[in-house]
Design a protein around this motif. Structure first.
Motif, short mmCIF file in Angstrom:
data_model
loop_
_atom_site.label_atom_id
_atom_site.label_comp_id
_atom_site.label_asym_id
_atom_site.label_seq_id
_atom_site.Cartn_x
_atom_site.Cartn_y
_atom_site.Cartn_z
N ALA A 43 1.14 -6.12 2.31
CA ALA A 43 -0.22 -6.24 1.76
C ALA A 43 -0.77 -4.89 1.31
N LYS A 44 -0.42 -3.83 2.03
CA LYS A 44 -0.85 -2.48 1.70
C LYS A 44 0.32 -1.54 1.93
N ASN A 45 0.34 -0.43 1.19
CA ASN A 45 1.43 0.52 1.33
C ASN A 45 0.92 1.91 0.95
N VAL A 46 1.18 2.89 1.81
CA VAL A 46 0.71 4.26 1.54
C VAL A 46 1.32 4.80 0.25
N LEU A 47 2.51 4.34 -0.10
CA LEU A 47 3.15 4.82 -1.31
C LEU A 47 2.54 4.21 -2.57
N ASP A 48 1.66 3.21 -2.38
CA ASP A 48 0.88 2.65 -3.49
C ASP A 48 -0.51 3.27 -3.54
N GLY A 49 -0.76 4.22 -2.62
CA GLY A 49 -2.07 4.88 -2.57
C GLY A 49 -3.01 4.34 -1.50
N ASP A 50 -2.55 3.35 -0.74
CA ASP A 50 -3.39 2.82 0.34
C ASP A 50 -3.43 3.80 1.51
N ALA A 51 -4.44 3.67 2.37
CA ALA A 51 -4.60 4.56 3.51
C ALA A 51 -3.59 4.28 4.61
N TYR A 52 -3.00 3.09 4.61
CA TYR A 52 -2.05 2.69 5.64
C TYR A 52 -1.18 1.57 5.09
N CYS A 53 -0.13 1.24 5.82
CA CYS A 53 0.73 0.10 5.45
C CYS A 53 0.32 -1.10 6.30
N GLN A 54 0.29 -2.25 5.66
CA GLN A 54 -0.04 -3.48 6.36
C GLN A 54 0.97 -4.53 5.95
N PHE A 55 1.58 -5.15 6.96
CA PHE A 55 2.60 -6.16 6.72
C PHE A 55 2.13 -7.50 7.27
N VAL A 56 2.47 -8.56 6.56
CA VAL A 56 2.12 -9.91 6.99
C VAL A 56 3.41 -10.72 7.04
N THR A 57 3.65 -11.35 8.16
CA THR A 57 4.79 -12.25 8.29
C THR A 57 4.22 -13.64 8.58
N ARG A 58 4.61 -14.59 7.73
CA ARG A 58 4.10 -15.95 7.94
C ARG A 58 5.16 -16.97 7.57
N LYS A 59 5.04 -18.12 8.18
CA LYS A 59 5.99 -19.20 7.90
C LYS A 59 5.78 -19.69 6.48
N LYS A 60 6.88 -19.89 5.77
CA LYS A 60 6.80 -20.39 4.40
C LYS A 60 6.31 -21.82 4.40
N PRO A 61 5.56 -22.21 3.37
CA PRO A 61 5.11 -23.61 3.28
C PRO A 61 6.32 -24.54 3.16
N ALA A 62 6.16 -25.75 3.61
CA ALA A 62 7.24 -26.74 3.50
C ALA A 62 7.65 -26.91 2.05
N GLY A 63 8.94 -26.92 1.79
CA GLY A 63 9.46 -27.12 0.46
C GLY A 63 9.53 -25.85 -0.37
N ALA A 64 9.16 -24.73 0.20
CA ALA A 64 9.18 -23.47 -0.56
C ALA A 64 10.52 -22.77 -0.45
#
Length: 64
Positions: A43-64
């Protein structure tokens, strides 16, 4: 939330943040290989200029 990444520090120090950002995609590949039922989103990455890195892990929707 990750507030310090030594790899990002090195890539910024040598002036190659763009290449470093490509390296970040390895995290997504590892997560997908570990469990393809989940998606790993940077969601965020310091190498993109963000202040910190933020990662989101979530279950994929059914059928995806």
């Amino acid at each position: 939330v990750v507030t310090f990444c030594p790899l990002a520090d090195v890539f910024q120090e040598v002036g190659d943040a763009k290449f470093g950002r490509l390296y970040c995609h390895i995290d997504q590949a590892k997560q997908t290989a570990y469990n393809p039922e989940y998606e790993f989103i940077q969601a965020k990455n310091v190498l993109d200029g963000d202040a910190y890195c933020q990662f989101v892990t979530r279950k994929k929707p059914a059928g995806a």
